[in-house]
Design an enzyme around this catalytic site. Structure first.
Site, mmCIF file in Angstrom:
data_model
loop_
_atom_site.group_PDB
_atom_site.id
_atom_site.type_symbol
_atom_site.label_atom_id
_atom_site.label_comp_id
_atom_site.label_asym_id
_atom_site.label_seq_id
_atom_site.Cartn_x
_atom_site.Cartn_y
_atom_site.Cartn_z
ATOM 1 N N GLU A 120 0.583 -1.208 0.366
ATOM 2 C CA GLU A 120 -0.088 -0.171 -0.313
ATOM 3 C C GLU A 120 0.738 1.419 0.433
ATOM 4 O O GLU A 120 0.387 1.984 -0.252
ATOM 5 C CB GLU A 120 -1.256 0.144 1.046
ATOM 6 N N ASP A 150 -4.571 -2.626 7.672
ATOM 7 C CA ASP A 150 -4.076 -1.884 7.608
ATOM 8 C C ASP A 150 -4.187 -0.425 7.410
ATOM 9 O O ASP A 150 -3.211 0.357 6.826
ATOM 10 C CB ASP A 150 -2.872 -2.375 8.219
#
Length: 252
Positions: A120, A150
């Site tokens: 990410e 997360d």
């Protein structure tokens, strides 16, 4: 003069060109990084240092050698089954995502190889270049049996849609650079040896733009994604913490 933060962080290496392009490389002892609890704690602090340094006009985010990030030392994250410790991890995790999106400068992500831990980070950059050897996925969460809350779930869904995100995060499978380009995850795929140079070239072009433009364009383009992260990650990481706590009972 070299800024003090250049030598402050164990797993983060910095270099800056005369035109204000800062490169941040993840590393462990000068080689490909093994992500640790120290990395998790240091990264939000480092991003804050970068943001407050007016000599940084653009950032290139990459790994070391032929790997962006594909290894993690789970034990180094500490007692993740304890609520107070998990809350520390949760705060740090959200801070990284917010600060990466909030940097007052364009960020060029260069996937110089496998990105199967914290992919990410690359998807949050403003322009994303991939080596033809890059691969993408989520190794740790499926392997450890911990919910991916997360930010992966938000960032990947924004990039590729719900069905593909569910497939990646349930299965732990990976996709190659060509597939990532087809899915819209990356902007360009280039030969491996050219990946960093191409990212640096783009960063230098953007670094030459006016300072206010660089900062406000960043805010304009990331407003929706930042809102989604703020809404979803605290809840997602709370669920991740529950599955982390459950590991202790499984071991028993």
């Amino acid at each position: 003069m070299t800024p003090p933060y250049f030598d402050r962080y164990e797993n983060l290496a910095f270099e800056r060109s005369d035109d204000g392009v800062l490169t941040l490389r993840f590393h462990t002892d000068g080689g490909p990084i093994t992500f640790t609890g120290t990395t998790h704690e240091d990264l939000p602090k480092a991003l804050e240092d970068i943001a407050h340094d007016p000599d940084n006009r653009a950032l290139v985010l990459t790994g070391t050698g032929d790997v962006f990030m594909d290894s993690i030392d789970g034990a180094s994250l500490g007692e993740i089954f304890r609520p107070a410790h998990w809350e520390k991890i949760r705060r740090e995790g959200l801070a990284v995502l917010q600060r990466l999106l909030g940097l007052p400068m364009p960020v060029i992500g260069v996937a110089n190889g496998p990105a199967t831990v914290h992919s990410e980070y690359l998807l949050l950059t403003d322009i994303h270049i991939a080596s033809d050897r890059a691969t993408y996925g989520d190794f740790p969460h499926p392997a450890f049996g911990i919910t991916a809350g997360d930010g992966l779930q938000v960032v990947w869904e924004e990039a590729v849609g719900t069905a593909r995100t569910k497939w990646l995060l349930w299965t732990g499978e990976t996709v190659d650079a060509a597939t990532a380009l087809q899915w819209g995850v990356v902007n360009e795929v280039v030969p491996h040896e050219q990946a960093y140079a191409r990212g640096l070239e783009i960063a230098r072009t953007l670094a030459a733009k006016p300072a206010l433009y660089r900062s406000l364009q960043k805010q304009t383009l990331n407003q929706r994604l930042l809102r989604r992260l703020i809404e979803s990650v605290p809840y997602g990481m709370a669920l991740e913490g529950l599955t982390a706590a459950d590991l202790a009972y499984q071991a028993g």
